[in-house]
Structures are given as C-alpha cells and as structure tokens.
Design an enzyme around this catalytic site. Structure first.
Site, short mmCIF file in Angstrom:
data_model
loop_
_atom_site.label_atom_id
_atom_site.label_comp_id
_atom_site.label_asym_id
_atom_site.label_seq_id
_atom_site.Cartn_x
_atom_site.Cartn_y
_atom_site.Cartn_z
N ILE A 24 0.88 -1.02 -0.36
CA ILE A 24 -0.05 -0.02 0.36
C ILE A 24 0.80 1.28 0.20
CG2 ILE A 24 -1.61 1.34 1.45
CD1 ILE A 24 -2.75 -1.41 3.38
N SER A 74 11.56 -5.09 6.07
CA SER A 74 11.71 -6.69 6.66
C SER A 74 10.51 -7.71 5.41
CB SER A 74 10.73 -6.53 7.94
OG SER A 74 9.73 -5.54 8.24
N LEU A 112 3.55 -5.80 10.11
CA LEU A 112 3.93 -6.96 9.43
C LEU A 112 2.14 -7.36 9.42
CD1 LEU A 112 6.07 -9.26 12.65
CD2 LEU A 112 6.78 -7.75 10.03
N SER A 132 -9.16 -3.84 10.03
CA SER A 132 -10.63 -4.71 10.17
C SER A 132 -10.32 -5.67 11.45
CB SER A 132 -11.20 -4.95 8.77
OG SER A 132 -9.99 -6.14 8.50
N TYR A 144 -1.51 -9.64 16.19
CA TYR A 144 -1.19 -8.89 14.97
C TYR A 144 -2.72 -7.60 15.22
CZ TYR A 144 -2.78 -6.67 10.65
OH TYR A 144 -3.01 -5.56 9.59
N LYS A 180 -2.75 -3.38 16.63
CA LYS A 180 -3.67 -2.55 15.47
C LYS A 180 -4.21 -1.67 17.04
CE LYS A 180 -1.85 -2.45 11.81
NZ LYS A 180 -0.94 -2.29 11.11
N PHE A 231 -10.45 -2.83 4.88
CA PHE A 231 -10.07 -4.01 4.72
C PHE A 231 -10.46 -4.62 3.48
CE2 PHE A 231 -14.24 -4.24 7.87
CZ PHE A 231 -14.66 -3.49 8.54
N ASN A 232 -9.21 -5.51 3.07
CA ASN A 232 -8.82 -6.81 2.46
C ASN A 232 -8.50 -5.84 0.67
OD1 ASN A 232 -10.00 -8.52 4.46
ND2 ASN A 232 -9.11 -9.48 2.87
N1 LIG Z 1 -2.90 -5.38 2.71
C1 LIG Z 1 -4.48 -5.35 3.54
O1 LIG Z 1 -5.55 -5.80 2.92
C2 LIG Z 1 -4.39 -4.42 5.16
C3 LIG Z 1 -5.80 -4.38 5.87
C4 LIG Z 1 -5.61 -3.92 7.16
C5 LIG Z 1 -5.02 -2.73 7.71
N2 LIG Z 1 -3.34 -3.06 6.67
C6 LIG Z 1 -2.54 -2.36 6.81
O2 LIG Z 1 -1.55 -1.43 6.59
C7 LIG Z 1 -0.04 -1.13 6.61
C8 LIG Z 1 0.13 -1.84 5.17
O3 LIG Z 1 0.04 -2.97 4.82
P1 LIG Z 1 0.82 -3.38 3.30
O4 LIG Z 1 -0.09 -4.56 2.46
O5 LIG Z 1 1.31 -3.04 2.53
O6 LIG Z 1 1.82 -3.96 3.66
P2 LIG Z 1 3.59 -4.49 3.65
O7 LIG Z 1 4.12 -5.50 4.38
O8 LIG Z 1 2.73 -4.46 2.39
O9 LIG Z 1 4.17 -3.02 4.23
C9 LIG Z 1 4.61 -3.26 5.15
C10 LIG Z 1 5.94 -2.86 5.24
O10 LIG Z 1 6.20 -1.94 6.26
C11 LIG Z 1 7.27 -2.64 6.50
N3 LIG Z 1 7.98 -2.70 8.04
C12 LIG Z 1 7.16 -4.00 9.04
N4 LIG Z 1 7.86 -3.45 10.34
C13 LIG Z 1 9.04 -2.40 10.34
C14 LIG Z 1 8.97 -1.41 10.90
N5 LIG Z 1 9.19 -2.37 12.07
N6 LIG Z 1 10.04 -0.04 10.42
C15 LIG Z 1 9.93 0.08 9.46
N7 LIG Z 1 8.96 -0.82 8.57
C16 LIG Z 1 8.74 -1.49 8.32
C17 LIG Z 1 7.70 -3.49 5.97
O11 LIG Z 1 8.83 -3.78 5.61
C18 LIG Z 1 6.39 -2.74 4.17
O12 LIG Z 1 7.75 -2.44 3.81
C19 LIG Z 1 -0.11 -2.29 7.71
O13 LIG Z 1 0.08 -1.61 8.97
C20 LIG Z 1 -1.01 -3.17 7.63
O14 LIG Z 1 -1.52 -3.81 9.15
C21 LIG Z 1 -2.96 -4.00 5.72
#
Ligand SMILES: NC(=O)c1ccc[n+]([C@@H]2O[C@H](COP(=O)([O-])OP(=O)(O)OC[C@H]3O[C@@H](n4cnc5c(N)ncnc54)[C@H](O)[C@@H]3O)[C@@H](O)[C@H]2O)c1
Length: 332
Positions: free
Chosen positions: A14, A36, A78, A118, A150, A154, A177-178
């Site tokens: 994202i 990571s 994560l 979510s 997790y 949040k 949401f997803n």
């Molecule tokens: N993708 C989804 O559907 C979804 C849904 C709900 C919430 N989210 C939230 O949105 C955010 C982004 O999700 P995403 O799908 O892009 O995940 P992603 O894993 O692609 O991106 C997360 C990024 O955070 C970095 N990261 C992890 N730990 C770190 C730390 N300690 N310091 C610095 N960087 C760190 C990772 O290297 C990665 O680039 C997350 O917080 C996730 O919980 C995503």
C-alpha cells in the site's frame, strides 16, 4: 504543502502505491522502511522521493525521517496471516512500540494518518461492521486465537491515536478491509496473490474449510485515492482519531474467488479444501468481514470501486515479487 510527507512502510504494497499518488500530486515524499517485508524495488524512482532504511521502533531513524514532515502516513507493520500467526509478539510490538515512537519523535505540528485494521473487530462477523461496534480487549484478541498479537497491536495503535488527538495532535485513523491488487506479495498468506501464483503455475488452490467465508476486496489504487480524499477533508480530521472503515462493501466468497482466478487465468488448477484449524492451530477463521461504510460515505461520498473480476484480471497481468527478510522465516 511546505514540508515533505513521510510514509512509514513505504516500501510495501500500500505504501508504495500511496507514494506514487503523492508524487503524482507533485509532493515531496520520504520513506522510512526496514525492508522486512517490503523491497526497494517497490519504491518509485523520483528526485522528489528519498528513502531511509530503518525501523519505526528506532527513535533516531524516526527523528531523522520525520524532521520537517508536514504529514506522516504510518503503515509500517507486519501484515498477512502467516506472519501474524508465526510472529504474534513481533506483530504486536511493531504496531504498539512503532506507533508510540512515531508519536514521540515526529514534529508536534505534523498531521498523522495511522493505519489500523479491520482485524480489531476480532471474530465479529455481522453483515456490515460499523465503527460503533463495541470492542473489548478480549474480542480483539479472539482474532489471534485469544492471544496478544497483530489485532491487539492495531488496537493499541488506535488507543495511542486517541490519546494523541486529546493532547492536540491532528490524527486520522483508518481501518482498511482487504486491500488487493497489482504488486501484493503472495508470500505472507494474502489470499488473492496466493491464488494467482498457484493458478499461474497450475498448482492446486488451497481453500480453508468449505470456502464459504466472505471478504470485501478493494483495489489498492481506489484505496489510495480514497485515502487521499480523506486527507483533503477537514471533516475527516475533525473526528480526532476516531476510526474510519475503508473498503469496498461488495462481498466475495473465498471459493468464488478461487474459481474466478482459475477461470480468468485459463488454468487447469484444482481447488483443495483444508480445515483452517489444521493450518493455523488454535485459531478460528473470520466468517464474514464486510465494512459498514456509512461514515466513509458521509466524508467523501461513495467511492467508485473496481469490481473483483477486474481486480483479478489486473493482478494476473502483473509480474512476480521480490523476496525479503521474513522470507527466511519458516512460514510457507
Ligand atoms: N493489505 C491489507 O489488506 C491491509 C488491511 C488492513 C490493514 N493493513 C495495514 O496497512 C499497512 C500496510 O499494509 P501492506 O499490505 O502494504 O503490507 P506490506 O507488508 O506490503 O507493507 C508493510 C511495510 O512495512 C515495513 N515494515 C515492517 N516493520 C517495520 C518496521 N519495524 N519499521 C519500518 N518498516 C517496517 C515492511 O518492510 C513493509 O514494507 C500495515 O500496517 C497493515 O497492517 C493492510
């Protein structure tokens, strides 16, 4: 804007799309990411973008990255059921400590967009879940099999957001949401890219239980546009950290998604079913996860969401994904 926009987790799925949206508006972007699960290959190339490799839990890295920032978009964390299951404690700590560090080390004048999930709704499976649903520590932890993981991380992020807003910070808290679409890695258990990878290879698609669970999938580009729209609305900031559901309320069953991916890929893959509890011992799968988007609509109107079939087609058309740090963890 005068200062830059800091995106934590900007080397991820994202975050890298949000960085593209910001650059398209001519804004200066800085990314803080420890790589990571993300990758430098995800980061858009631009002279208006700088990258700092470091953790959101490291005060020095955060201070350096946030210095002079006007807006901080906090996504670092994560993500994905495999990591959430294998690394419960780390998932919690990165969300809780990372957010606390960001609040302490970023300029008090910087506005903050904090990404919750979510997952804070735990196992609640109502028709369309509203932000007004009462959440308790126990209901949150049900998501992680009754443990702190997790979802609890949040939930802690949300509480820190409310405290920060009370002490005068401008905070926007989002519950996605997803979010799916081109560039999402299949490695950590995200369902659509996992199905796409297997269908392309002709391997069986693994569906937990009977696949009658439903999710609401939204395209990452629509998601980023909607996020940008919220950032532009004073009404959204006036919520002072109260969360906003953000997602496409259209429901898709997991079995239906598997069949659609196989069909669109022209694949010979079969679907195999496995009990969820066998794959993730001690956990229960969320049966339905559909957002009530009344609050979102009251702020930005009704976004136009791409349909699931089009998202599947676009995801099938995109290339593979780089391997990163957690790929060494025995989770596949
Ligand atoms: N993708 C989804 O559907 C979804 C849904 C709900 C919430 N989210 C939230 O949105 C955010 C982004 O999700 P995403 O799908 O892009 O995940 P992603 O894993 O692609 O991106 C997360 C990024 O955070 C970095 N990261 C992890 N730990 C770190 C730390 N300690 N310091 C610095 N960087 C760190 C990772 O290297 C990665 O680039 C997350 O917080 C996730 O919980 C995503």
């Amino acid at each position: 804007m005068v200062g830059h926009i800091l995106i934590t987790g900007g080397a991820g799925f994202i975050g890298s799309w949000l960085a593209r949206s910001m650059l398209a508006r001519g804004l200066d972007v800085r990314i803080l990411d420890d790589l990571s699960t993300g990758s430098v290959e995800n980061i858009p190339q631009s002279r208006k973008l700088s990258f700092i490799q470091g953790s959101v839990r490291d005060p020095q890295s955060v201070r350096k990255a946030a210095e002079g920032a006007e807006l901080v978009i906090h996504l670092a964390g994560l993500t994905g059921m495999r990591l959430a299951h294998a690394l419960k404690k780390e998932s919690f700590q990165i969300a809780a400590d990372g957010t606390a560090c960001l609040l302490a080390e970023s300029p008090a004048s910087a506005r903050l967009v904090l990404f919750s999930s979510s997952a804070v709704y735990g196992l609640t499976a109502g028709e369309a879940i509203s932000e007004t649903l009462e959440i308790t520590d126990a209901s949150v932890c049900s998501y992680d099999g009754g443990e702190v993981g997790y979802a609890a991380g949040k939930w802690k992020l949300e509480q820190l957001a409310l405290q920060a807003a009370e002490s005068g910070r401008q905070v926007l808290t989002l519950r996605p949401f997803n979010v799916v679409g081109p560039g999402q890695s299949p490695r950590y258990g995200m369902v659509l890219p996992s199905f796409v990878r297997r269908a392309r290879a002709g391997d069986p698609l693994l569906v937990y239980d009977l696949g009658e669970q439903t999710r609401s999938f939204c395209d990452v580009r629509n998601f980023c546009e909607t996020t940008m729209d919220l950032i532009d609305r004073p009404k959204a900031w006036a919520l002072s950290g109260s969360p906003i559901n953000i997602g496409n309320p259209e429901q898709t069953s997991i079995r239906g998604l598997a069949e659609m991916v196989i069909h669109e890929a022209g694949s010979q893959s079969k679907i195999i079913n496995k009990p969820y509890a066998q794959v993730f011992p001690g956990r229960t799968d969320v049966q339905h996860r559909i957002p009530n988007v009344a609050r979102l609509h009251s702020l930005v109107g009704r976004p136009t969401w791409m349909g699931i079939r089009e998202i599947v087609r676009e995801t099938l058309n995109c290339e593979g994904h780089p391997e990163t740090k957690w790929s060494q963890h025995p989770i596949s």
